[in-house]
Design an enzyme around this catalytic site. Sequence first.
Site, short mmCIF file in Angstrom:
data_model
loop_
_atom_site.label_atom_id
_atom_site.label_comp_id
_atom_site.label_asym_id
_atom_site.label_seq_id
_atom_site.Cartn_x
_atom_site.Cartn_y
_atom_site.Cartn_z
N LEU A 220 -68.82 29.91 20.33
CA LEU A 220 -69.40 30.19 19.01
C LEU A 220 -70.10 28.91 18.56
O LEU A 220 -69.59 27.81 18.80
CB LEU A 220 -68.33 30.56 17.98
CG LEU A 220 -67.63 31.91 18.11
CD1 LEU A 220 -66.60 32.05 16.98
CD2 LEU A 220 -68.61 33.07 18.06
N ASP A 221 -71.23 29.03 17.89
CA ASP A 221 -71.88 27.86 17.32
C ASP A 221 -70.96 27.21 16.30
O ASP A 221 -70.11 27.86 15.70
CB ASP A 221 -73.20 28.25 16.64
CG ASP A 221 -74.24 28.74 17.63
OD1 ASP A 221 -74.14 28.41 18.82
OD2 ASP A 221 -75.15 29.47 17.20
N ARG A 222 -71.18 25.92 16.07
CA ARG A 222 -70.31 25.17 15.16
C ARG A 222 -70.26 25.80 13.77
O ARG A 222 -69.20 25.89 13.15
CB ARG A 222 -70.79 23.72 15.06
CG ARG A 222 -69.82 22.83 14.30
CD ARG A 222 -70.39 21.46 13.99
NE ARG A 222 -71.01 20.84 15.15
CZ ARG A 222 -71.52 19.60 15.13
NH1 ARG A 222 -71.49 18.88 14.02
NH2 ARG A 222 -72.08 19.09 16.20
N ARG B 278 -79.42 34.29 15.95
CA ARG B 278 -80.18 33.42 15.06
C ARG B 278 -81.68 33.48 15.36
O ARG B 278 -82.51 33.59 14.45
CB ARG B 278 -79.67 31.98 15.18
CG ARG B 278 -78.21 31.83 14.80
CD ARG B 278 -77.61 30.50 15.24
NE ARG B 278 -78.19 29.38 14.53
CZ ARG B 278 -77.81 28.11 14.72
NH1 ARG B 278 -76.89 27.83 15.63
NH2 ARG B 278 -78.36 27.15 14.02
N THR C 20 -70.84 28.88 12.96
CA THR C 20 -70.44 30.29 12.98
C THR C 20 -68.92 30.37 12.88
O THR C 20 -68.21 29.67 13.59
CB THR C 20 -70.90 30.97 14.28
OG1 THR C 20 -72.32 30.86 14.39
CG2 THR C 20 -70.52 32.45 14.29
#
Length: 322
Positions: A148-150, A250, A152
């Site tokens: 997961l992105d930071r 995104r 998110t």
Amino acid sequence: MPLFPMRKTVITETGAPSVRFIEIGSEQAGQRVDNFLIRLCKGVPKSHVYKAIRGGEVRVNKGRVTADYRLDEGDTLRIPPMRLPAPDQARVVPPAVFPIVFEDDALLVIDKPAGVAVHGGSGVSFGVIEQLRAARPDAAFLELAHRLDRETSGLLLIAKRRKALLALHDMMREGAGRKHYQALVVGDWVNDKQHLRQPLLKWLTASGERRVKVDALGKAAHTIITLKQRYGAYSLLGAELRTGRTHQIRVHLAASGHPIVGDDKYGRDEVRARFASLGFGRMFLHACRLELPHPLTGEPMVFEAELPPACTQILHHLERNS
């Protein structure tokens, strides 16, 4: 049985470490030798690890290996002397406890908060996986099953057994599971349901920052968008990933003209500043639901994570003022 049953490094009074040998077990088999050493030799700079591999000081079954060699069960790994932190030195990675959604002997599912990286690297010294390992020093195996992105928040899968990790990776490659997200975007989203299939290509900025863009030369990507609610100038959307490309949701939403609120790479600065003034200082993207069979038993599983309070509060604000 301890994870590494063979001889450990011994620090002498002069601080000189000794050679050690480790016999690889079933839970370590399949890992790249560089990743295995980086995890094992906590506190040793990665550059030292790679130098030792290139120099032939790291050996498997008495032979030289490259950094991408994958360990087999029964391999004997020679680890050269590497200076480790002193026993009384402060812990480099602080342990952390994250909200647990599910756990058994093969799988751990947590609700990751926004603002926390899932692993160290790219300017981040540690992330969720390193903190979990620090909090569970007796755990034989803990590995990320996906990313997961930071910024998110939401559901994150961690495998506790290598067999489970490999099964989860196979499921994701074959599209056996379903990942659902919620995102607040700029603009009035028109369609109740829409398939976004633009190919995505990774590229680097002049400063070396990783980015992704829609490009015909990129890899196939598929996101299914559903409209949840309209808030005047903003829309709450559901997003289901059918492929797992970097920054996929995104970039697909930004390319459609509806960037995610708070997105510092593909969003709008003025929108981010406006929401920051309201006390909302993150990206509004949340991994809310996972559907997949258990990696070992095949039993169907569904995990859910509610929107964090910061997200629900900003939605209430928009509803009052839209």
